[in-house]
Design a protein around this motif. Structure first.
Motif, PDB file in Angstrom:
ATOM      1  N   GLU A 111       0.845  -1.210   0.000  1.00 23.46           N
ATOM      2  CA  GLU A 111       0.000   0.000   0.000  1.00 23.46           C
ATOM      3  C   GLU A 111       0.876   1.254   0.000  1.00 23.46           C
ATOM      4  N   MET A 112       1.967   1.222   0.792  1.00 24.59           N
ATOM      5  CA  MET A 112       2.865   2.397   0.859  1.00 24.59           C
ATOM      6  C   MET A 112       3.513   2.653  -0.500  1.00 24.59           C
ATOM      7  N   VAL A 113       3.965   1.583  -1.154  1.00 23.84           N
ATOM      8  CA  VAL A 113       4.603   1.726  -2.468  1.00 23.84           C
ATOM      9  C   VAL A 113       3.641   2.365  -3.461  1.00 23.84           C
ATOM     10  N   MET A 114       2.392   1.877  -3.473  1.00 24.51           N
ATOM     11  CA  MET A 114       1.441   2.395  -4.467  1.00 24.51           C
ATOM     12  C   MET A 114       1.030   3.823  -4.134  1.00 24.51           C
ATOM     13  N   TYR A 115       0.925   4.144  -2.844  1.00 23.43           N
ATOM     14  CA  TYR A 115       0.586   5.526  -2.476  1.00 23.43           C
ATOM     15  C   TYR A 115       1.722   6.486  -2.832  1.00 23.43           C
ATOM     16  N   MET A 116       2.943   6.112  -2.397  1.00 23.91           N
ATOM     17  CA  MET A 116       4.100   6.993  -2.675  1.00 23.91           C
ATOM     18  C   MET A 116       4.341   7.092  -4.177  1.00 23.91           C
ATOM     19  N   GLY A 117       4.290   5.923  -4.855  1.00 26.83           N
ATOM     20  CA  GLY A 117       4.659   5.891  -6.273  1.00 26.83           C
ATOM     21  C   GLY A 117       3.619   6.470  -7.196  1.00 26.83           C
ATOM     22  N   PHE A 118       2.334   6.160  -6.916  1.00 28.66           N
ATOM     23  CA  PHE A 118       1.275   6.551  -7.865  1.00 28.66           C
ATOM     24  C   PHE A 118       0.597   7.868  -7.486  1.00 28.66           C
ATOM     25  N   VAL A 119       0.581   8.182  -6.172  1.00 23.13           N
ATOM     26  CA  VAL A 119      -0.142   9.390  -5.734  1.00 23.13           C
ATOM     27  C   VAL A 119       0.849  10.518  -5.424  1.00 23.13           C
ATOM     28  N   VAL A 120       1.659  10.321  -4.377  1.00 19.56           N
ATOM     29  CA  VAL A 120       2.566  11.401  -3.962  1.00 19.56           C
ATOM     30  C   VAL A 120       3.518  11.776  -5.111  1.00 19.56           C
ATOM     31  N   CYS A 121       4.101  10.764  -5.750  1.00 21.33           N
ATOM     32  CA  CYS A 121       5.113  11.047  -6.806  1.00 21.33           C
ATOM     33  C   CYS A 121       4.618  10.603  -8.174  1.00 21.33           C
ATOM     34  N   GLY A 122       3.293  10.532  -8.353  1.00 27.81           N
ATOM     35  CA  GLY A 122       2.715   9.989  -9.589  1.00 27.81           C
ATOM     36  C   GLY A 122       3.167  10.697 -10.847  1.00 27.81           C
ATOM     37  N   ASP A 123       3.359  11.995 -10.775  1.00 24.14           N
ATOM     38  CA  ASP A 123       3.723  12.743 -11.986  1.00 24.14           C
ATOM     39  C   ASP A 123       5.230  12.707 -12.265  1.00 24.14           C
ATOM     40  N   ASN A 124       5.987  12.126 -11.310  1.00 24.26           N
ATOM     41  CA  ASN A 124       7.448  12.075 -11.502  1.00 24.26           C
ATOM     42  C   ASN A 124       7.852  11.108 -12.591  1.00 24.26           C
ATOM     43  N   SER A 125       8.987  11.409 -13.216  1.00 23.20           N
ATOM     44  CA  SER A 125       9.730  10.400 -13.960  1.00 23.20           C
ATOM     45  C   SER A 125      10.786   9.930 -12.967  1.00 23.20           C
ATOM     46  N   SER A 126      10.814   8.685 -12.618  1.00 17.25           N
ATOM     47  CA  SER A 126      11.700   8.229 -11.534  1.00 17.25           C
ATOM     48  C   SER A 126      13.160   8.509 -11.858  1.00 17.25           C
ATOM     49  N   SER A 127      13.961   8.616 -10.797  1.00 18.46           N
ATOM     50  CA  SER A 127      15.376   8.928 -11.002  1.00 18.46           C
ATOM     51  C   SER A 127      16.054   7.844 -11.828  1.00 18.46           C
ATOM     52  N   MET A 128      15.602   6.598 -11.684  1.00 16.63           N
ATOM     53  CA  MET A 128      16.238   5.522 -12.444  1.00 16.63           C
ATOM     54  C   MET A 128      15.839   5.591 -13.916  1.00 16.63           C
ATOM     55  N   ARG A 129      14.597   5.921 -14.197  1.00 20.16           N
ATOM     56  CA  ARG A 129      14.197   6.111 -15.608  1.00 20.16           C
ATOM     57  C   ARG A 129      14.985   7.263 -16.197  1.00 20.16           C
ATOM     58  N   GLN A 130      15.148   8.343 -15.447  1.00 15.83           N
ATOM     59  CA  GLN A 130      15.929   9.483 -15.950  1.00 15.83           C
ATOM     60  C   GLN A 130      17.371   9.068 -16.234  1.00 15.83           C
ATOM     61  N   ASP A 131      17.938   8.266 -15.331  1.00 11.79           N
ATOM     62  CA  ASP A 131      19.321   7.822 -15.559  1.00 11.79           C
ATOM     63  C   ASP A 131      19.414   7.015 -16.848  1.00 11.79           C
ATOM     64  N   THR A 132      18.457   6.103 -17.106  1.00  9.96           N
ATOM     65  CA  THR A 132      18.531   5.296 -18.342  1.00  9.96           C
ATOM     66  C   THR A 132      18.299   6.169 -19.570  1.00  9.96           C
ATOM     67  N   LEU A 133      17.381   7.139 -19.466  1.00  8.47           N
ATOM     68  CA  LEU A 133      17.109   8.006 -20.628  1.00  8.47           C
ATOM     69  C   LEU A 133      18.318   8.886 -20.960  1.00  8.47           C
ATOM     70  N   PHE A 134      19.053   9.258 -19.898  1.00 14.69           N
ATOM     71  CA  PHE A 134      20.233  10.117 -20.129  1.00 14.69           C
ATOM     72  C   PHE A 134      21.519   9.301 -20.223  1.00 14.69           C
ATOM     73  N   LYS A 135      21.355   7.992 -20.475  1.00 14.82           N
ATOM     74  CA  LYS A 135      22.492   7.094 -20.714  1.00 14.82           C
ATOM     75  C   LYS A 135      23.476   7.052 -19.539  1.00 14.82           C
ATOM     76  N   ARG A 136      22.946   7.297 -18.328  1.00 15.61           N
ATOM     77  CA  ARG A 136      23.806   7.235 -17.128  1.00 15.61           C
ATOM     78  C   ARG A 136      23.678   5.867 -16.488  1.00 15.61           C
ATOM     79  N   ASP A 137      24.712   5.445 -15.747  1.00 14.81           N
ATOM     80  CA  ASP A 137      24.578   4.230 -14.946  1.00 14.81           C
ATOM     81  C   ASP A 137      23.525   4.479 -13.870  1.00 14.81           C
ATOM     82  N   THR A 138      22.839   3.393 -13.476  1.00 17.24           N
ATOM     83  CA  THR A 138      21.766   3.542 -12.491  1.00 17.24           C
ATOM     84  C   THR A 138      22.214   3.062 -11.099  1.00 17.24           C
ATOM     85  N   GLU A 139      21.313   3.181 -10.144  1.00 14.36           N
ATOM     86  CA  GLU A 139      21.589   2.742  -8.767  1.00 14.36           C
ATOM     87  C   GLU A 139      21.020   1.340  -8.509  1.00 14.36           C
TER      88      GLU A 139
END
Ligand SMILES: NC(=O)C1=CN([C@@H]2O[C@H](COP(=O)(O)OP(=O)(O)OC[C@H]3O[C@@H](n4cnc5c(N)ncnc54)[C@H](OP(=O)(O)O)[C@@H]3O)[C@@H](O)[C@H]2O)C=CC1
Ligand SMILES: CC(C)(CO)C(=O)C(=O)O
Length: 343
Positions: free
Chosen positions: A275-303
């Motif tokens: 429930e916490m994952v879905m609330y944080m991920g879909f509601v609180v940060c729903g409009d975000n592009s995650s930092s890991m997606r950003q890293d892959t889009l910008f050809k950076r190594d990820t965490e």
């Protein structure tokens, strides 16, 4: 504060912390960015040494600009670094820190504000093998959201908090296990909403955040989507449940202090974490592009190795087959290489 606070990792989080610290009257000239090299230092000087933070959560997205000192390894001319905040991505920590080891001693305070787990344990294995000579190490877990808009210009998109604890050390007397002046200074910032916790409590928060990151970060990177695009999909919910189940099993199989902790037993349970994952991920940060997606889009190594990969590593040490997290880890590494190969 009678000595500067250095910030290694002047990115989305490091710049936010640096600007908030510089906003504290007693700290105005006491925050120093440690930049990668002379080129980056010159690029910062070209901005008149001004760091910009837009507060998107406030009416009108006001900008705060702070003139900050900045150094790069070759020009740092001090005898010691007494207070250091590390906000590089986890994958870059060891290399970034290597430039500053001559300035760090057992009286230095280092605060790591990063997602994932395992970085400090790794540094203790490869750098600070004699704990009596290791600096005082602090772990920070931050829920603020921040992203880069331009060079040295960031958007503080999500208002959250910063939890900090002193990492236990076998060789440090209990008196040193209190909050240092650097942590007390961070607690003076209203915006950062910093709290200082016992380590066992922080570890629970760190595991909760890991569950969120282990679900949201890799899947938005693999599927190349915004956080909220994963919502209301039964297959995603089942995948999250499987990821979290492995995480919880590993937490209690591999971290003794957690398995003996009644509060952890009640907190780190699959249905609640899901429930916490879905609330944080879909509601609180729903409009975000995650930092890991950003890293892959910008050809950076990820965490990934500090998140799902850390679950896999711990699981392998006890012969537990964390196959879901293993598959997720492999898919993120494949996605990273596919993007890095693209022209
Ligand atoms: N951004 C967010 O909203 C959140 C981030 N986090 C976590 O916080 C941590 C930091 O993330 P974030 O700030 O987003 O990361 P960024 O990629 O924005 O910033 C990392 C910074 O580290 C710098 N860096 C890398 N290597 C070196 C080096 N050798 N010497 C000096 N500087 C170096 C980079 O410099 P350069 O610009 O030169 O490449 C970059 O500015 C991560 O663990 C992340 O998961 C946690 C919660 C939310
Ligand atoms: C919570 C989440 C997934 C928000 O995007 C995050 O922490 C990240 O992107 O690293």
């Amino acid at each position: 504060m009678n000595s500067p606070i250095y910030v290694l990792g002047a990115g989305s989080i490091g710049s936010l912390l640096a600007c908030e610290l510089a906003s504290i009257p007693s700290m105005q000239n006491e925050v120093v960015l440690l930049l990668r090299n002379q080129v980056r230092a010159e690029q910062f000087m070209a901005k008149q040494s001004l760091m910009t933070i837009e507060r998107k959560f406030e009416q009108g997205s006001p900008k705060i600009q702070k003139k900050l000192k900045a150094k790069y390894p070759a020009e740092l001319n001090v005898s010691t670094i007494d207070n250091l905040i590390v906000t590089t991505k986890t994958v870059h920590t060891e290399k970034a820190l290597s430039n500053y080891l001559p300035f760090l001693n057992e009286n230095s305070n280092i605060l790591f504000v990063q997602n994932g787990l395992g970085v400090i344990e790794h540094l203790k294995r490869v750098i600070w093998t004699d704990e009596s000579k290791a600096p005082n190490l602090y772990q920070g877990i931050i829920t603020h959201g921040s992203f880069q808009k331009q060079d040295f210009h960031f958007v503080h998109a999500g208002l959250g908090n910063l939890k900090i604890a002193k990492v236990p050390s076998l060789n440090k007397s209990p008196a040193i296990n209190g909050a240092c002046v650097m942590v007390e200074t961070l607690m003076k910032s209203r915006i950062l909403n910093t709290s200082y916790l016992p380590y066992d409590d922080l570890l629970i928060s760190q595991c909760e955040k890991l569950a969120v990151n282990a679900c949201m970060n890799p899947n938005t990177a693999i599927l190349d989507c915004l956080n909220r695009e994963l919502s209301n999909i039964e297959e995603v919910k089942l995948l999250f449940k499987n990821i979290i189940t492995e995480c919880v099993d590993v937490f209690f199989k591999c971290i003794p202090s957690l398995s003996e902790n009644e509060k952890a037993r009640k907190t780190l349970v699959v249905p609640r974490l899901l429930e916490m994952v879905m609330y944080m991920g879909f509601v609180v940060c729903g409009d975000n592009s995650s930092s890991m997606r950003q890293d892959t889009l910008f050809k950076r190594d990820t965490e990934i190795d500090s998140i799902n990969g850390w679950i896999v590593k711990l699981a392998e040490e006890v012969g537990y087959p964390a196959n879901v997290n293993k598959t997720i880890t492999l898919l993120v590494k494949a996605r990273t290489q596919i993007n890095q190969r693209r022209i």
